[in-house]
Design an enzyme around this catalytic site. Sequence first.
Site, PDB file in Angstrom:
ATOM      1  N   CYS A  24       0.837  -1.205   0.000  1.00 55.72           N
ATOM      2  CA  CYS A  24       0.000   0.000   0.000  1.00 55.72           C
ATOM      3  C   CYS A  24       0.871   1.254   0.000  1.00 55.72           C
ATOM      4  CB  CYS A  24      -0.923  -0.019   1.223  1.00 55.72           C
ATOM      5  SG  CYS A  24      -1.970   1.440   1.354  1.00 55.72           S
ATOM      6  N   CYS A  61      -0.454   4.120   2.114  1.00 56.98           N
ATOM      7  CA  CYS A  61      -0.231   3.925   3.558  1.00 56.98           C
ATOM      8  C   CYS A  61       1.236   4.155   3.925  1.00 56.98           C
ATOM      9  CB  CYS A  61      -0.586   2.502   3.980  1.00 56.98           C
ATOM     10  SG  CYS A  61      -2.165   1.917   3.372  1.00 56.98           S
ATOM     11  N   ASP A  62       2.143   3.605   3.129  1.00 57.62           N
ATOM     12  CA  ASP A  62       3.539   3.510   3.564  1.00 57.62           C
ATOM     13  C   ASP A  62       4.528   4.338   2.753  1.00 57.62           C
ATOM     14  OD1 ASP A  62       2.710   1.711   5.502  1.00 57.62           O
ATOM     15  OD2 ASP A  62       3.014  -0.025   4.220  1.00 57.62           O
TER      16      ASP A  62
HETATM   17  C1  FAD Z   1       0.151  -3.891   5.709  1.00 57.99           C
HETATM   18  C2  FAD Z   1      -0.978  -2.898   5.641  1.00 57.99           C
HETATM   19  C3  FAD Z   1      -0.768  -1.589   6.083  1.00 57.99           C
HETATM   20  C4  FAD Z   1      -1.792  -0.668   6.029  1.00 57.99           C
HETATM   21  N1  FAD Z   1      -1.571   0.593   6.488  1.00 57.99           N
HETATM   22  C5  FAD Z   1      -2.571   1.489   6.488  1.00 57.99           C
HETATM   23  C6  FAD Z   1      -2.370   2.798   7.001  1.00 57.99           C
HETATM   24  O1  FAD Z   1      -1.271   3.151   7.434  1.00 57.99           O
HETATM   25  N2  FAD Z   1      -3.429   3.644   6.987  1.00 57.99           N
HETATM   26  C7  FAD Z   1      -4.651   3.289   6.483  1.00 57.99           C
HETATM   27  O2  FAD Z   1      -5.583   4.098   6.518  1.00 57.99           O
HETATM   28  N3  FAD Z   1      -4.862   2.056   5.976  1.00 57.99           N
HETATM   29  C8  FAD Z   1      -3.867   1.155   5.959  1.00 57.99           C
HETATM   30  N4  FAD Z   1      -4.063  -0.082   5.436  1.00 57.99           N
HETATM   31  C9  FAD Z   1      -5.371  -0.393   4.833  1.00 57.99           C
HETATM   32  C10 FAD Z   1      -6.398  -0.682   5.935  1.00 57.99           C
HETATM   33  O3  FAD Z   1      -5.860  -1.625   6.824  1.00 57.99           O
HETATM   34  C11 FAD Z   1      -7.693  -1.183   5.317  1.00 57.99           C
HETATM   35  O4  FAD Z   1      -8.183  -0.253   4.379  1.00 57.99           O
HETATM   36  C12 FAD Z   1      -8.751  -1.402   6.405  1.00 57.99           C
HETATM   37  O5  FAD Z   1      -8.284  -2.289   7.395  1.00 57.99           O
HETATM   38  C13 FAD Z   1     -10.042  -1.967   5.820  1.00 57.99           C
HETATM   39  O6  FAD Z   1     -10.910  -2.165   6.869  1.00 57.99           O
HETATM   40  P1  FAD Z   1     -12.136  -3.174   6.780  1.00 57.99           P
HETATM   41  O7  FAD Z   1     -12.800  -3.109   8.107  1.00 57.99           O
HETATM   42  O8  FAD Z   1     -12.930  -2.899   5.575  1.00 57.99           O
HETATM   43  O9  FAD Z   1     -11.515  -4.618   6.542  1.00 57.99           O
HETATM   44  P2  FAD Z   1     -10.328  -5.430   7.238  1.00 57.99           P
HETATM   45  O10 FAD Z   1      -9.456  -4.585   8.041  1.00 57.99           O
HETATM   46  O11 FAD Z   1      -9.750  -6.225   6.120  1.00 57.99           O
HETATM   47  O12 FAD Z   1     -11.115  -6.414   8.226  1.00 57.99           O
HETATM   48  C14 FAD Z   1     -11.877  -7.470   7.717  1.00 57.99           C
HETATM   49  C15 FAD Z   1     -12.438  -8.252   8.898  1.00 57.99           C
HETATM   50  O13 FAD Z   1     -13.376  -9.215   8.405  1.00 57.99           O
HETATM   51  C16 FAD Z   1     -13.185 -10.432   9.105  1.00 57.99           C
HETATM   52  N5  FAD Z   1     -13.731 -11.515   8.297  1.00 57.99           N
HETATM   53  C17 FAD Z   1     -13.439 -11.852   7.036  1.00 57.99           C
HETATM   54  N6  FAD Z   1     -14.156 -12.928   6.667  1.00 57.99           N
HETATM   55  C18 FAD Z   1     -14.932 -13.253   7.747  1.00 57.99           C
HETATM   56  C19 FAD Z   1     -15.880 -14.290   8.007  1.00 57.99           C
HETATM   57  N7  FAD Z   1     -16.186 -15.234   7.101  1.00 57.99           N
HETATM   58  N8  FAD Z   1     -16.473 -14.334   9.233  1.00 57.99           N
HETATM   59  C20 FAD Z   1     -16.188 -13.388  10.164  1.00 57.99           C
HETATM   60  N9  FAD Z   1     -15.299 -12.380   9.966  1.00 57.99           N
HETATM   61  C21 FAD Z   1     -14.679 -12.351   8.775  1.00 57.99           C
HETATM   62  C22 FAD Z   1     -11.673 -10.495   9.340  1.00 57.99           C
HETATM   63  O14 FAD Z   1     -11.352 -11.386  10.396  1.00 57.99           O
HETATM   64  C23 FAD Z   1     -11.386  -9.025   9.712  1.00 57.99           C
HETATM   65  O15 FAD Z   1     -11.650  -8.839  11.078  1.00 57.99           O
HETATM   66  C24 FAD Z   1      -3.057  -1.041   5.490  1.00 57.99           C
HETATM   67  C25 FAD Z   1      -3.273  -2.349   5.041  1.00 57.99           C
HETATM   68  C26 FAD Z   1      -2.245  -3.271   5.111  1.00 57.99           C
HETATM   69  C27 FAD Z   1      -2.491  -4.686   4.634  1.00 57.99           C
END
Ligand code: FAD
Length: 325
Positions: free
Chosen positions: A137, A140-141
């Site tokens: 990303c 992000c980084d």
């Molecule tokens: C390495 C890395 C660094 C990042 N750094 C940044 C940053 O510095 N700043 C920033 O703004 N964003 C950053 N991001 C992006 C950010 O993390 C994501 O945009 C954000 O987490 C998305 O949130 P979300 O809640 O949509 O999904 P996610 O964070 O992907 O969470 C998904 C959730 O769904 C759950 N889940 C999936 N399938 C199931 C199922 N069948 N049953 C129950 N639960 C399930 C998982 O366990 C998880 O808890 C980074 C991402 C990565 C990978």
Amino acid sequence: MAVHTTRMLIIGSGPAGLSAAIYGARAGMQAIVVQGLQPGGQLTITTDVENYPGFRDVIQGPWLMQEMQAQAEHVGTRMMWDTIVDVDIAGGTPFRARGDSGDEYVGDVLVIATGAQAKWLGVPGEETLSGKGVSACATCDGFFYRGKKVAVIGGGNTAVEEALYLTNHSDDVTLIHRRDDLRAEKILQDRLFAHPKISVLWNQRVDEFLGDPMGGGLTGLKLIDTVSGQESEFACQGAFVAIGHAPATELFKGKLEMDDSGYLVVEPGTPKTNVPGVFACGDVMDHTYRQAVTAAGTGCMAALDAERFLATLEFVRHEAAQAAE
Ligand SMILES: Cc1cc2nc3c(=O)[nH]c(=O)nc-3n(C[C@H](O)[C@H](O)[C@H](O)COP(=O)(O)OP(=O)(O)OC[C@H]3O[C@@H](n4cnc5c(N)ncnc54)[C@H](O)[C@@H]3O)c2cc1C
């Protein structure tokens, strides 16, 4: 086997799911969050987070997610250690979901916040150097690689956009692609080729990320020429893998509308899916922004729309009950 019944069932415990839970619990919807295999979501696998509003100093991703969960629980959310393996939404509300534990969850509204995972190359060094020079990303980084030499791996729109974005921080950006042409849109390619800070390495496959995870981090990439088979090393301090994302939507295939890449389709500007009472928020419906703050924002929207849906539903049920008396 237990049955957990609630007004608001949330699948996923990343920023989207937990923000929906905070708003939902505070609105009296007795939010239940089923956490899945990655409690706290993607931010739990990163270290420094510098762009989540409200924190002057750099914070740690896992810490931020612990705080979000604590806030959600503080206002009344019930967190469940379970992973949903099947959902039944065809009959409309109430929606049913079955957990890996055998437990059943029933919600008058369903909020889907299952996120998306970056696709990785799966080569040596990638995992151990993740966060130590290897990232998926640039938004992000990228900031952490100011003035450093960086590489972007991929050939589609995301890779080209990441390379262009990184020129804000680095004067030396190299796009590495395993073929001799890009899949990215022509307009993006034109901008890429015209950019003085970007070079392109064609026909190169990354075979290994080089460096010391316990020391200085990434120092370079081992490359294989896909035409001649010749091996070489490419020195860089940052490498961004940009070969796409996979939304966690397997569960909803044939049950909810999705786009060609598997992202859930929502009514534009809202978290409403094509099934009334089912809402989607965060990365599972957003292949454009993919940030914690946008995920939290759409989580909030899902809870507000869920609350409106429930208010209408309960009014209709009340009217029907009165008419039947
Ligand atoms: C390495 C890395 C660094 C990042 N750094 C940044 C940053 O510095 N700043 C920033 O703004 N964003 C950053 N991001 C992006 C950010 O993390 C994501 O945009 C954000 O987490 C998305 O949130 P979300 O809640 O949509 O999904 P996610 O964070 O992907 O969470 C998904 C959730 O769904 C759950 N889940 C999936 N399938 C199931 C199922 N069948 N049953 C129950 N639960 C399930 C998982 O366990 C998880 O808890 C980074 C991402 C990565 C990978």
